[in-house]
Design a protein around this motif. Structure first.
Motif, PDB file in Angstrom:
ATOM      1  N   VAL A   1       3.471  -2.507   2.040  1.00 22.71           N
ATOM      2  CA  VAL A   1       2.296  -1.807   1.525  1.00 22.71           C
ATOM      3  C   VAL A   1       1.132  -2.100   2.465  1.00 22.71           C
TER       4      VAL A   1
ATOM      5  N   ALA B   1       2.506   2.459  -4.126  1.00 21.05           N
ATOM      6  CA  ALA B   1       3.319   1.249  -4.229  1.00 21.05           C
ATOM      7  C   ALA B   1       3.841   1.038  -5.644  1.00 21.05           C
TER       8      ALA B   1
ATOM      9  N   VAL C   1       8.461  -7.698  -1.263  1.00 20.92           N
ATOM     10  CA  VAL C   1       7.323  -6.805  -0.987  1.00 20.92           C
ATOM     11  C   VAL C   1       6.361  -7.500  -0.040  1.00 20.92           C
TER      12      VAL C   1
ATOM     13  N   LEU D   1       2.620  -7.100   1.273  1.00 19.13           N
ATOM     14  CA  LEU D   1       1.515  -6.414   0.608  1.00 19.13           C
ATOM     15  C   LEU D   1       0.169  -6.752   1.234  1.00 19.13           C
TER      16      LEU D   1
END
Length: 232
Positions: free
Chosen positions: A10, A40, A52, A54
């Motif tokens: 992300v 996301a 993930v 991020l």
């Protein structure tokens, strides 16, 4: 790339995202990208990811909102990527359940090493920390199978790390759990963080435990103890 760990990246900055996706693919991962909080959260609701990556600063909100959304329904590990180097940002990220925190700029080799370390830790944690029966300490009940902790029947809203830490303390209720012992059990022996990480998570637990829960006592320089009784 069947069998490759699936990563959600992300990040809204193309100059960072595109080289990062290429490096992760070369590193043996299967990356999927999102550029906003909305994108996301939609992806994590529809797909399963092994980890993930991020960014905190996103155009439609704060990346920490993604962590909160993710951990309502999954235990997917999270590594935060951010230009913010202030200690308070690292502490807040860890408090809401991030597994690691990398400050930009970073090398792809370092990031890949951290990803692999987090995946190793989280892959083995469920096997070593889930007994068949719930634990009860005074008014507190910790059910590792359901991953639910409650006080007098009222469920506590804990992050994944907070739950694992509370369970580690409950297993040793009435005795001291050493700092290194807790780090090894909750974070794993490959943890990159600092000693303050444990203190941050204990502080978060204390804020979430109601007054009639068994208290967590600090033994300075030694560790923590979940007491058998409730505060007087």
């Amino acid at each position: 790339m069947s069998g490759a760990p699936r990563l959600l990246v992300v990040e809204d900055e193309p100059s960072i995202l595109q080289p990062l996706l290429r490096a992760l693919t070369r590193g043996g991962f299967e990356p999927t990208s999102a550029c906003t909080v909305a994108e996301a959260t939609s992806l994590v609701d529809r797909q399963e990811f092994d980890l993930v990556l991020l960014d905190l600063g996103l155009p439609d909100g704060d990346g920490r909102d993604v962590v909160r959304h993710l951990h309502r329904t999954t235990e997917t590990p999270v590594i935060m990527l951010t230009a913010r180097g202030a200690e308070i940002d690292r502490i807040v990220g860890l408090e809401i359940g991030a597994d690691d925190y990398v400050v930009k700029p970073f090398s792809s080799d370092e990031l890949i090493a951290r990803i692999r370390a987090v995946l190793r830790r989280t892959a083995g944690s469920a096997k070593t920390r889930r007994p068949l029966e719930p634990l009860t300490v005074g008014t507190l009940t910790v059910d590792p199978g359901a991953r639910v902790a409650s006080v007098d029947g009222a469920a506590l809203e804990l992050t994944r790390r907070e739950f694992d830490l509370l369970y580690a303390l409950a297993r040793r209720a009435g005795t001291v759990a050493g700092r290194e012992e807790l780090f090894d059990e909750v974070w794993g022996t490959g943890w990159f963080g600092t000693g303050k990480t444990l203190d941050v998570h204990v502080a978060g637990l204390r804020r979430k435990l109601p007054d009639d829960a068994p208290p967590i006592t600090t033994l300075r320089g030694v560790g923590y103890r979940l007491d058998l009784g409730t505060p007087g």
